[in-house]
Design an enzyme around this catalytic site. Sequence first.
Site, PDB file in Angstrom:
ATOM      1  N   SER A   1     -10.988  -0.510   0.398  1.00  0.00           N
ATOM      2  CA  SER A   1      -9.673  -1.143   0.364  1.00  0.00           C
ATOM      3  C   SER A   1      -9.596  -2.327  -0.588  1.00  0.00           C
ATOM      4  CB  SER A   1      -9.279  -1.585   1.767  1.00  0.00           C
ATOM      5  OG  SER A   1     -10.249  -2.446   2.320  1.00  0.00           O
TER       6      SER A   1
ATOM      7  N   LYS B   1       0.178   3.693   4.766  1.00  0.00           N
ATOM      8  CA  LYS B   1      -0.067   3.382   3.353  1.00  0.00           C
ATOM      9  C   LYS B   1       0.644   4.443   2.495  1.00  0.00           C
ATOM     10  CE  LYS B   1      -4.276   0.930   4.663  1.00  0.00           C
ATOM     11  NZ  LYS B   1      -3.674  -0.374   4.921  1.00  0.00           N
TER      12      LYS B   1
ATOM     13  N   HIS C   1     -14.039  -1.752   6.440  1.00  0.00           N
ATOM     14  CA  HIS C   1     -12.854  -2.525   6.835  1.00  0.00           C
ATOM     15  C   HIS C   1     -13.026  -3.213   8.195  1.00  0.00           C
ATOM     16  CE1 HIS C   1      -8.547  -2.839   8.203  1.00  0.00           C
ATOM     17  NE2 HIS C   1      -8.463  -3.308   6.976  1.00  0.00           N
TER      18      HIS C   1
ATOM     19  N   GLU D   1     -15.855   4.161   4.262  1.00  0.00           N
ATOM     20  CA  GLU D   1     -14.520   4.467   3.741  1.00  0.00           C
ATOM     21  C   GLU D   1     -14.696   5.385   2.545  1.00  0.00           C
ATOM     22  OE1 GLU D   1     -12.231   0.792   2.893  1.00  0.00           O
ATOM     23  OE2 GLU D   1     -13.287  -0.074   4.588  1.00  0.00           O
TER      24      GLU D   1
ATOM     25  N   ASP E   1     -13.267   6.898   6.819  1.00  0.00           N
ATOM     26  CA  ASP E   1     -11.922   6.324   6.842  1.00  0.00           C
ATOM     27  C   ASP E   1     -11.291   6.580   5.467  1.00  0.00           C
ATOM     28  OD1 ASP E   1      -9.696   4.665   6.708  1.00  0.00           O
ATOM     29  OD2 ASP E   1     -10.592   3.135   7.990  1.00  0.00           O
TER      30      ASP E   1
ATOM     31  N   ASN F   1       0.833  -1.208   0.000  1.00  0.00           N
ATOM     32  CA  ASN F   1       0.000   0.000   0.000  1.00  0.00           C
ATOM     33  C   ASN F   1       0.867   1.256   0.000  1.00  0.00           C
ATOM     34  OD1 ASN F   1      -2.520  -1.415   0.225  1.00  0.00           O
ATOM     35  ND2 ASN F   1      -1.958  -1.870   2.343  1.00  0.00           N
TER      36      ASN F   1
ATOM     37  N   HIS G   1      -7.167   4.802   2.172  1.00  0.00           N
ATOM     38  CA  HIS G   1      -6.641   4.546   0.820  1.00  0.00           C
ATOM     39  C   HIS G   1      -6.747   5.761  -0.104  1.00  0.00           C
ATOM     40  CE1 HIS G   1      -5.988   0.297   1.642  1.00  0.00           C
ATOM     41  NE2 HIS G   1      -7.079   0.409   2.392  1.00  0.00           N
TER      42      HIS G   1
END
Length: 388
Positions: free
Chosen positions: A178, A237, A130, A174, A203, A44, A206
């Site tokens: 992910s 990440k 997640h 998110e 979140d 990541n 990513h």
Amino acid sequence: MHALLQERLEALRAAGLHRRLRCLPSAAGRFVEHGRTVLNFSSNDYLDLSHHPEVRAAARRAVDEYGAGATASRLMSGHLPLHAELEAELAGWCGHEAALLFGSGFLANAGILPALLRPGDRVYADKLVHASVIEGLRLADVPFKRFRHNDAGHLARLLTEDADAAGLRLVVTESVFSMDGDQAPLAALAEACRRHGALFMVDEAHALGVFGPEGGGLCRLLPESLRPDLTVGTLGKALGSYGGFCACSAKLRDYLINTARTFIFSTALPPASAGAALQALRLCRRDEPGRELLRRASRFHAALRAAGLPVPAEAASQILPIAVGDNVRAVALAEKLRGHDLLVTAIRPPTVPPGTARLRLSVTLAHADADLDHAAEVLARCQHEVQP
Ligand SMILES: Cc1ncc(COP(=O)(O)O)c(C=O)c1O
């Protein structure tokens, strides 16, 4: 080992769900092993910052100045100027007033949710959030509802059903998912939250470093009135380091300092991780390397599609899933690719829903266009060699 535990382990093996660790000479996106170049699509480290000379130098300086460890929880022995500086920079980056560091992104989610929620409160989580969010919700011990993936209409209906309920309401999602690489409809979700007086937690694990002005995430593209109450992020990440954080108002930060158990009862972030993350963050803000990453990802996506691989219709991010379905075939494909010096992880349940095993490829800035063209060619060949 106890016979019952052995049985449980065997059951995982029989279902094609057994996992094992492997030791590699490097965690970089591109490395040499036994004289051969391996392309790593499992990391990541999207911006290849874990190996950036300025980031490594910042980690070394932090160790020289402050030592190897932070020695205690911040509520026991305070924190270093480096932690304060990093929090101020993270807050500005994500467009919030304040930020609070956690040991990791997992620990942030696992600590924040139980800290916010009390019996009688209600939570609404996207169906694909997640594991760390689920862990936080389990620890919070409040019933939670799942809205259909990226379905703001479904969320609005669930909130309307509960319109008369007392207590706090919290929506969590998110911004870039992910395992699917798709994006949440943040504006529509935020509008539903505002209409129903629910807190909104996003979140951005990513998305940070990749999307938004200065790489500050997808929420930075929202109008001020629709920004989330809490943004969760990781330093592990795109920032190439280790650690996690939450960005929010100064008052909410104060609340979390006093209630989040994974913050209170855990050692502060090691200086090297904080120093590296701070430097990586400054590089993101200055150079916006996420733009180039997205260009490469979109080019790679086009090559995969042209080769007939089952990727999503759009490249919504740097994460590109290739649908497989069957667990055993996903593992066999990953192993085949490994034989061709491509490191690609087979993602199986419980990480993804049953029947949706896939290969998850993350494009990073360690991958040149020529590497990606080569990978697309190898993937196209291997998919026909491993039978469904
Ligand atoms: C969406 C999301 N949140 C949180 C985390 C956990 O972050 P960390 O690796 O810093 O514990 C991950 C990591 O896989 C993630 O994908």
